[in-house]
Design a protein around this motif. Sequence first.
Motif, mmCIF file in Angstrom:
data_model
loop_
_atom_site.group_PDB
_atom_site.id
_atom_site.type_symbol
_atom_site.label_atom_id
_atom_site.label_comp_id
_atom_site.label_asym_id
_atom_site.label_seq_id
_atom_site.Cartn_x
_atom_site.Cartn_y
_atom_site.Cartn_z
ATOM 1 N N PHE A 119 0.817 -1.208 0.000
ATOM 2 C CA PHE A 119 0.000 0.000 0.000
ATOM 3 C C PHE A 119 0.858 1.269 0.000
ATOM 4 O O PHE A 119 0.699 2.139 0.872
ATOM 5 C CB PHE A 119 -0.940 0.033 1.217
ATOM 6 C CG PHE A 119 -1.618 -1.270 1.513
ATOM 7 C CD1 PHE A 119 -2.310 -1.961 0.528
ATOM 8 C CD2 PHE A 119 -1.564 -1.828 2.786
ATOM 9 C CE1 PHE A 119 -2.948 -3.170 0.808
ATOM 10 C CE2 PHE A 119 -2.195 -3.035 3.071
ATOM 11 C CZ PHE A 119 -2.890 -3.699 2.083
ATOM 12 N N THR B 168 2.252 4.927 -0.552
ATOM 13 C CA THR B 168 1.482 6.162 -0.613
ATOM 14 C C THR B 168 2.401 7.364 -0.457
ATOM 15 O O THR B 168 3.610 7.224 -0.237
ATOM 16 C CB THR B 168 0.404 6.179 0.498
ATOM 17 O OG1 THR B 168 -0.450 7.286 0.305
ATOM 18 C CG2 THR B 168 1.038 6.244 1.878
ATOM 19 N N GLN C 58 -1.718 8.867 4.407
ATOM 20 C CA GLN C 58 -1.106 8.064 5.462
ATOM 21 C C GLN C 58 -2.168 7.436 6.357
ATOM 22 O O GLN C 58 -2.048 6.284 6.771
ATOM 23 C CB GLN C 58 -0.154 8.923 6.294
ATOM 24 C CG GLN C 58 1.122 9.307 5.583
ATOM 25 C CD GLN C 58 2.001 8.103 5.280
ATOM 26 O OE1 GLN C 58 2.191 7.227 6.118
ATOM 27 N NE2 GLN C 58 2.522 8.052 4.064
ATOM 28 N N ARG D 263 -3.649 4.531 4.533
ATOM 29 C CA ARG D 263 -2.755 3.373 4.543
ATOM 30 C C ARG D 263 -2.792 2.649 5.895
ATOM 31 O O ARG D 263 -2.759 1.422 5.962
ATOM 32 C CB ARG D 263 -1.314 3.799 4.229
ATOM 33 C CG ARG D 263 -0.337 2.619 4.181
ATOM 34 C CD ARG D 263 1.038 3.049 3.697
ATOM 35 N NE ARG D 263 1.859 1.869 3.461
ATOM 36 C CZ ARG D 263 2.688 1.336 4.360
ATOM 37 N NH1 ARG D 263 2.800 1.902 5.570
ATOM 38 N NH2 ARG D 263 3.385 0.251 4.087
#
Length: 228
Positions: free
Chosen positions: A6, A8, A15, A18
């Motif tokens: 994942f 990002t 964040q 995620r």
Amino acid sequence: MQRELFPTSPNKGEQARRKLLLAALKKVGEKGYENASVREIADDAGQNVASIAYYFGNKEKLYAAVLEGIGVYLAGIFSGLAEETRAKLESGTLDPQSATNVMKQLLRTLLGQQLEGGEFDKIRLVMIREQSSPSESFDLLYKKTLKPLHELFTNVLGVATGEDPASTITILRGHALFGQVLAFTVARTTILRRLGVKKLTRDHLATIGDIIDEHLDIICPGLKGAIP
């Protein structure tokens, strides 16, 4: 370089998203989809429950995003080798010995993910659950990632053995060969007990890789010679 689940941007919202994905992955792996509550997922992520609705809509869409992320991660592990191999298959430049070597690389690549504490270790329980009791979102993982990788492997196996890559026997044989690595994911506790260790080390993985290479060196030429 270790790929990240994942991935990002540093953006605060991304964040938070995620963290929810990782928390959902962890809780579903531990308890199963039905038993992992949105409250537990949000708490583990350090977010409020409303954040799940904000970022994903609902629990089902959150889990679908988890499986999509797993698919992206797995595809990324094999991306370079897969692209190169598909190009050789399309051009007809892959010979039987090279095909056998590609299978060794594919299996060693997957084997290299078996060390505990890595990103693959985070997805292990969810992958096992999805194989034993697939969710409604399993097709997201299967169609985009698992099927293309499985087809690539059986196409290469077909070159190595001379068998039809779309035949039932080649598909089953390819799955059996993949199983040599997957056994260390699905039945990890058993082999740890037999070895008398707490986890598999790089030395263990190197030895396993050598064993799998030996199997392919015996199996593929033997089948090639046996086909009329």
